[in-house]
Design a protein around this motif. Structure first.
Motif, PDB file in Angstrom:
ATOM      1  N   VAL A 118      91.598  -6.092  70.554  1.00  0.00           N
ATOM      2  CA  VAL A 118      92.636  -5.072  70.728  1.00  0.00           C
ATOM      3  C   VAL A 118      93.432  -4.906  69.434  1.00  0.00           C
ATOM      4  O   VAL A 118      93.720  -3.779  69.003  1.00  0.00           O
ATOM      5  N   VAL A 119      93.794  -6.016  68.800  1.00  0.00           N
ATOM      6  CA  VAL A 119      94.501  -5.948  67.517  1.00  0.00           C
ATOM      7  C   VAL A 119      93.642  -5.225  66.474  1.00  0.00           C
ATOM      8  O   VAL A 119      94.127  -4.360  65.729  1.00  0.00           O
ATOM      9  N   GLY A 120      92.353  -5.564  66.433  1.00  0.00           N
ATOM     10  CA  GLY A 120      91.452  -4.897  65.505  1.00  0.00           C
ATOM     11  C   GLY A 120      91.313  -3.411  65.800  1.00  0.00           C
ATOM     12  O   GLY A 120      91.266  -2.586  64.871  1.00  0.00           O
ATOM     13  N   ALA A 121      91.263  -3.038  67.085  1.00  0.00           N
ATOM     14  CA  ALA A 121      91.132  -1.629  67.463  1.00  0.00           C
ATOM     15  C   ALA A 121      92.359  -0.828  67.048  1.00  0.00           C
ATOM     16  O   ALA A 121      92.250   0.306  66.580  1.00  0.00           O
ATOM     17  N   VAL A 122      93.533  -1.421  67.234  1.00  0.00           N
ATOM     18  CA  VAL A 122      94.760  -0.746  66.808  1.00  0.00           C
ATOM     19  C   VAL A 122      94.744  -0.540  65.293  1.00  0.00           C
ATOM     20  O   VAL A 122      95.100   0.539  64.794  1.00  0.00           O
ATOM     21  N   GLY A 123      94.321  -1.566  64.554  1.00  0.00           N
ATOM     22  CA  GLY A 123      94.209  -1.425  63.108  1.00  0.00           C
ATOM     23  C   GLY A 123      93.227  -0.338  62.706  1.00  0.00           C
ATOM     24  O   GLY A 123      93.491   0.467  61.797  1.00  0.00           O
ATOM     25  N   GLU A 168      92.377   2.327  64.436  1.00  0.00           N
ATOM     26  CA  GLU A 168      92.925   3.644  64.769  1.00  0.00           C
ATOM     27  C   GLU A 168      94.006   4.058  63.784  1.00  0.00           C
ATOM     28  O   GLU A 168      94.084   5.232  63.387  1.00  0.00           O
ATOM     29  N   LEU A 169      94.838   3.115  63.346  1.00  0.00           N
ATOM     30  CA  LEU A 169      95.873   3.442  62.372  1.00  0.00           C
ATOM     31  C   LEU A 169      95.254   3.849  61.033  1.00  0.00           C
ATOM     32  O   LEU A 169      95.725   4.783  60.381  1.00  0.00           O
ATOM     33  N   ILE A 170      94.167   3.160  60.646  1.00  0.00           N
ATOM     34  CA  ILE A 170      93.461   3.533  59.410  1.00  0.00           C
ATOM     35  C   ILE A 170      92.851   4.916  59.549  1.00  0.00           C
ATOM     36  O   ILE A 170      92.950   5.763  58.660  1.00  0.00           O
ATOM     37  N   ARG A 171      92.226   5.180  60.706  1.00  0.00           N
ATOM     38  CA  ARG A 171      91.584   6.479  60.932  1.00  0.00           C
ATOM     39  C   ARG A 171      92.590   7.614  60.936  1.00  0.00           C
ATOM     40  O   ARG A 171      92.362   8.685  60.366  1.00  0.00           O
ATOM     41  N   LEU A 229      95.407   4.365  72.833  1.00  0.00           N
ATOM     42  CA  LEU A 229      94.949   3.922  74.151  1.00  0.00           C
ATOM     43  C   LEU A 229      93.428   3.966  74.236  1.00  0.00           C
ATOM     44  O   LEU A 229      92.798   3.071  74.822  1.00  0.00           O
ATOM     45  N   ILE A 230      92.814   4.986  73.667  1.00  0.00           N
ATOM     46  CA  ILE A 230      91.345   5.064  73.646  1.00  0.00           C
ATOM     47  C   ILE A 230      90.769   3.885  72.869  1.00  0.00           C
ATOM     48  O   ILE A 230      89.800   3.238  73.303  1.00  0.00           O
TER      49      ILE A 230
END
Length: 287
Positions: A69-74, A76-79, A175-176
């Motif tokens: 989850v932490v990696g996914a948030v990172g 998405e923020l990069i994207r 959220l996605i």
């Protein structure tokens, strides 16, 4: 003896059903927004969580969920920032997660063999507590993907339009990403972290060969994925083959079959479209 006589097979089939339902539920959105390989990257990141779970003697599923989850948030923020260096940053995140998992498990006195079940899937690694954790996580995935389907569809279809209508685009994008991360950890025991992306994408791609609408694609993709997951898991018991590889190869086989079957349908649709266009052209000429 029947496969249901063994508790580990019952657990494996329940886990396979959860994977079959949740993977295309979020995969439909990822395919729509052209992020088909996101699951592959998250699978790499999850390896660090699995290794931490083993080293700290905690649940690998929950630890992998937290790290992913932490990696996914990172991600998405990069994207969302859209910088030219974004691809490089994502690559470092993906492969850093994989390398981190290997390093942590070795420094902690373990062996990389402990990671193989999570990397490629193994029905014998599904414990009762894993099934409970997977059920809780799957409920979250379904609540998000079905309960917020209109909002998520709008964001995936056109972010600018969604923003104009007042939707919290950044929050929905996050959220996605989080939901995709959770799905990866749900699937790791059955399909494996290195193959999970296939279950996010292939059933959806197969369903799209026969359907056009979002709702029908989602429903058919879930049906295909559920059937493939249960069949592949059962095959693992009867013919002693790896569960993850079996499920993915079955998915590819279904995609190829549906692609062949959909060819005549596509030709009929094209012919009907041309006929309708000719009628409209004739009407315009008469006017």
């Amino acid at each position: 003896m029947d496969l249901l006589d063994y508790p580990f097979m019952v657990r494996a089939l329940i886990a396979a059903a959860l994977v079959g339902i949740t993977a295309p539920a979020i995969g439909t959105y990822l395919v729509q927004r052209r992020q088909a390989l996101m699951g592959d990257g998250l699978g790499h990141v999850a390896m660090t969580g699995v290794a931490l779970g083993f080293v700290l003697s905690t649940s690998p599923v929950w630890m992998a969920t937290l790290v992913t989850v932490v990696g996914a948030v990172g991600m998405e923020l990069i994207r969302s920032r859209g910088r030219t260096s974004g691809d490089v940053a994502l690559a470092m995140l993906f492969y850093g997660g994989l390398a981190g998992g290997v390093m942590i498990i070795n420094v902690g006195g373990g062996s990389t063999a402990m990671l193989l079940g999570s990397m490629f899937g193994s029905i014998t690694t599904v414990a009762a507590e894993d099934v409970i954790a997977m059920a809780i996580l799957a409920a979250f995935v379904l609540a998000v993907t079905i309960g917020l389907r209109r909002q998520l569809f709008a964001v995936c279809q056109d972010e600018e339009f969604a923003r104009v209508t007042g939707l919290p685009v950044r929050a929905l994008n996050l959220l996605i990403a989080v939901t995709a991360a959770v799905t990866v950890t749900v699937a790791m025991r059955i399909v494996g972290l290195l193959l999970v992306s296939a279950m996010l994408v292939i059933p959806v791609a197969a369903a799209q060969r026969l359907t056009r609408g979002f709702a029908t694609t989602l429903g058919l993709a879930i049906a295909i994925s559920l059937g493939i997951s249960l069949t592949g898991t059962a095959a693992t018991y009867y013919i002693d083959v790896p569960s993850g590889a079996t499920i993915v190869l079955l998915a590819i086989g279904v995609f190829l079959v549906l692609s062949l079957l959909s060819a005549p349908l596509a030709r009929r649709r094209a012919k009907a479209a041309r006929a309708a266009e000719e009628v409209c052209t004739r009407d315009d000429v008469k006017v």
